[in-house]
Design a protein around this motif. Structure first.
Motif, mmCIF file in Angstrom:
data_model
loop_
_atom_site.group_PDB
_atom_site.id
_atom_site.type_symbol
_atom_site.label_atom_id
_atom_site.label_comp_id
_atom_site.label_asym_id
_atom_site.label_seq_id
_atom_site.Cartn_x
_atom_site.Cartn_y
_atom_site.Cartn_z
ATOM 1 N N LEU A 109 0.805 -1.219 0.000
ATOM 2 C CA LEU A 109 0.000 0.000 0.000
ATOM 3 C C LEU A 109 0.842 1.275 0.000
ATOM 4 O O LEU A 109 0.306 2.375 -0.090
ATOM 5 C CB LEU A 109 -0.927 0.006 1.221
ATOM 6 N N SER A 111 2.737 2.780 -2.067
ATOM 7 C CA SER A 111 2.717 3.658 -3.236
ATOM 8 C C SER A 111 1.518 4.599 -3.241
ATOM 9 O O SER A 111 1.478 5.556 -4.019
ATOM 10 C CB SER A 111 2.716 2.828 -4.521
ATOM 11 N N LYS A 112 0.534 4.348 -2.402
ATOM 12 C CA LYS A 112 -0.663 5.190 -2.359
ATOM 13 C C LYS A 112 -0.488 6.411 -1.452
ATOM 14 O O LYS A 112 -1.369 7.255 -1.371
ATOM 15 C CB LYS A 112 -1.862 4.376 -1.876
ATOM 16 N N GLU A 513 -2.609 10.941 1.052
ATOM 17 C CA GLU A 513 -3.016 9.805 0.236
ATOM 18 C C GLU A 513 -3.322 10.298 -1.164
ATOM 19 O O GLU A 513 -4.033 11.284 -1.345
ATOM 20 C CB GLU A 513 -4.239 9.131 0.849
ATOM 21 N N LYS A 514 -2.791 9.610 -2.156
ATOM 22 C CA LYS A 514 -2.987 10.033 -3.536
ATOM 23 C C LYS A 514 -4.461 9.950 -3.928
ATOM 24 O O LYS A 514 -5.155 9.014 -3.538
ATOM 25 C CB LYS A 514 -2.142 9.162 -4.474
ATOM 26 N N THR A 515 -4.886 10.926 -4.684
ATOM 27 C CA THR A 515 -6.301 10.993 -5.050
ATOM 28 C C THR A 515 -6.628 10.232 -6.321
ATOM 29 O O THR A 515 -7.780 10.160 -6.725
ATOM 30 C CB THR A 515 -6.723 12.458 -5.255
ATOM 31 N N ASP A 516 -5.614 9.631 -6.963
ATOM 32 C CA ASP A 516 -5.894 8.887 -8.184
ATOM 33 C C ASP A 516 -6.282 7.449 -7.897
ATOM 34 O O ASP A 516 -6.437 6.644 -8.792
ATOM 35 C CB ASP A 516 -4.694 8.917 -9.138
ATOM 36 N N HIS A 517 -6.418 7.113 -6.604
ATOM 37 C CA HIS A 517 -6.888 5.789 -6.221
ATOM 38 C C HIS A 517 -8.339 5.886 -5.802
ATOM 39 O O HIS A 517 -8.828 6.945 -5.409
ATOM 40 C CB HIS A 517 -6.050 5.228 -5.074
ATOM 41 N N GLY A 538 -3.285 15.101 -3.733
ATOM 42 C CA GLY A 538 -3.627 14.210 -2.637
ATOM 43 C C GLY A 538 -4.247 14.956 -1.505
ATOM 44 O O GLY A 538 -4.300 16.191 -1.506
#
Length: 597
Positions: A109, A111-112, A513-517, A538
């Motif tokens: 996890l 990378s997120k 936390e990245k928003t592309d997930h 994020g």
């Protein structure tokens, strides 16, 4: 014709006939082929029994570890006796080559998430807020990592007071007795320039009105809030212009406004760099570790006599151990008589080197992985390390990796030697700590911020009961339970709830936390930042609102002769539900000095 079976007993039993006494035909003899097959089956069954894995109670590694290491009465001070069975440990526990499995060397996890500590648009440049006639001086306390927390908080305190910070003075008189000044450990020029937009920092107190002013000495209470600083320190600063805060450790609240928390992160993870000689030596040790293995573990063993004495635990060394550790324990008058079994049951005892090795083996690390041991003088020396070395033969320290001449510039200074260990632990693929002190907390937080690198802290409370009953289960069952008990103690993202524990260990405000997930953590609007250190968008992980109260009544005074109130236990305790297994529970300043790293 088959004769009836003989009656049982005498005349009194003659009326009881065996039901099988009826005439029946005799069984035919087994064919020779069937007899051969039966014999072959029996031989195969015996062979299978011979190669089946033994129960855990017969496991030499665990059978030997159930017996506590005994102090060698004929050896030197504090040497631990090693039983002969221990020599076979590495041959008996499952071995094999190292594995690059994702769960051993990193989180799937990770990378997120990324570190995000840039200030918001509401945080003005220091040139617009710093008052020209306010200077803050601080004196740190304790070992290297405790002093690091003081330096970080000093920058934030100066920002709260809109004051110029004089480069902090390090503790040179405490337990550690290290005469190094700030510039001999940290890159002072980088420290000043990298924070120039946040706080104005100078190397020395300048003359005011053509003369050097004598600073007004005072001490703030533990965990002093922003309002506490404005109420207590600011009036003195306005009146005297120069204030010197002494014994500056844990003098700033754990929870602050989001921008101040992010300033803490910028200081800790970006502005505080070690000097070039320390950095170069630390990187050299890392390179040499990587020449030996693609991946390596750094273990902060913390099995020195002072830690063992403070814990009040017993390691099976008889009267010799009790006498030696008891004499050390008497240095701290505030420590009460301990009940070793209770301390162990509550997870307050460091694991033995062997127990640490068994935990790592159960988690899946193979016996040819290379381990860097970051520690002071191990109680019992090589004999104490022997069981761990039998499980993991490739043990290294800075003294075995670097030559005596290479370490000469650092070896006489405890803080510089600790800095080398800090660098190697930070650069390791997996960091394992055997205590919950300052170095463990700071590195745990740093590794979260820099990508959630694998960080393992033993769940000592749960593992204690497992080690007690390990003789009654198979190795696979033991390994399975270790995996179960270590969930939440492996450095995974969101392992600690936002706002829980020490901020240096859990810098949740500075982790986005990245928003592309698909899964996005909902952020408190107060904690959303206008920018981040990452290139992708994020949201910051939510953190509880800063409580609107002060802690001014926690002791301390404005007087010069204030020796400070005893350290509150909460200052060193992680408040997570599972984290009452902390080893560091200081009750007075001397304890913090001796146990701070």
């Amino acid at each position: 014709m088959v004769l009836p079976r003989r009656r049982v007993g005498g005349h009194a039993h003659q009326h009881h006939r065996n039901p099988c006494a009826c005439p029946c035909p005799r069984r035919a003899a087994l064919p020779a082929a069937a007899a051969a097959l039966l014999l072959l089956f029996l031989v195969a069954a015996v062979a299978l029994l011979g190669v089946a894995p033994p129960p855990l109670s017969d496991h030499p590694a665990l059978a030997s570890s159930r017996r506590r290491p005994l102090l060698n009465s004929s050896g030197g001070g504090g040497s631990l006796a090693v039983e002969p069975e221990r020599r076979e440990i590495s041959k008996s526990v499952p071995g094999g080559g190292w594995t690059a499995a994702d769960d051993l060397w990193g989180s799937k996890l990770a990378s997120k998430f990324y570190g995000c500590s840039n200030s918001s648009s509401k945080f003005p440049d220091s040139s617009n807020v710093t008052q020209p006639d306010r200077y803050l001086m601080i004196v740190t306390s304790g070992g290297l990592n405790q002093q690091r927390t003081g330096i970080i908080d000093a920058v934030v305190a100066a920002r709260i007071l809109n004051a110029t910070l004089v480069v902090p003075k390090l503790d040179q008189t405490s337990f550690w007795k290290d005469a190094s000044d700030f510039a001999e450990i940290f890159d002072v020029d980088w420290f000043i320039t990298s924070l120039s937009k946040d706080v104005r920092i100078v190397k020395e107190l300048p003359k005011i009105g053509g003369k050097v002013r004598t600073p007004h000495r005072m001490r703030v209470p533990r965990k002093c809030t922003q309002r506490c600083y404005l109420n207590r320190v600011l009036p003195a600063l306005i009146k005297r212009h120069v204030v010197r805060l002494t014994k500056f450790d844990y003098r700033l609240a754990n929870r602050l406004d989001s921008d101040l928390q992010k300033l803490r992160c910028r200081v800790n993870y970006h502005a505080l760099r070690f000097t070039d000689p320390i950095e170069e030596m630390g990187e050299k040790i890392i390179r040499r570790m990587r020449e030996r293995s693609t991946y390596f573990i750094a273990l902060h063993l913390r099995f020195e006599s002072d830690m063992l004495a403070f814990s009040g635990c017993y390691y099976g060394g008889g009267e010799k151990e009790k006498r030696e550790l008891g004499a050390i324990r008497k240095r701290w008058k505030t420590l009460h008589a301990s009940i070793p079994e209770k301390e162990r049951r509550h997870g307050r005892c460091p694991l033995t080197p062997e127990e640490v090795g068994l935990m790592l083996k159960a988690l899946g690390y193979r016996n040819n992985v290379h381990i860097y041991v970051a520690s002071g003088e191990i109680y019992g020396g090589a004999r104490s390390l022997a069981p761990l070395k039998a499980l993991f033969p490739n043990l290294h320290t800075k003294e075995t990796i670097a030559s005596k001449d290479e370490l000469a510039p650092f070896s006489k200074y405890s803080s510089r030697m600790a800095a080398l260990d800090f660098i190697v632990c930070d650069g390791s693929d997996a960091f394992v700590t055997n205590n919950n002190g300052n170095m463990a907390k700071i590195l745990a937080g740093r590794r979260r911020y820099l990508g959630h690198k694998r960080t393992i802290r033993p769940n000592a409370k749960r593992l204690y009961s497992l080690f007690l009953t390990r003789g009654n289960m198979s190795w696979d069952a033991f390994s399975s339970k270790v995996h179960m008990f270590q969930k939440g103690f492996m450095g995974e993202p969101k392992e600690l709830r936002p706002g829980r524990g020490e901020f240096h260990e859990n810098p949740s405000t500075c982790i986005c936390e990245k928003t592309d997930h698909k899964t996005i953590t909902k952020s408190n609007p107060q904690n959303e930042q206008g920018s981040s250190n990452g290139t992708e968008g994020g949201k910051a992980i939510s953190e509880p609102t800063v409580p609107n109260h002060t802690e001014e009544g926690l002791g301390g005074s404005d007087g010069e002769d204030d020796d400070g109130a005893p350290a509150e236990k909460e200052a060193m305790l992680d408040t997570e539900v599972e984290d009452d297994d902390t080893l560091v529970r200081p009750d007075d300043p001397e304890l913090e000095e001796a146990l701070s790293d």
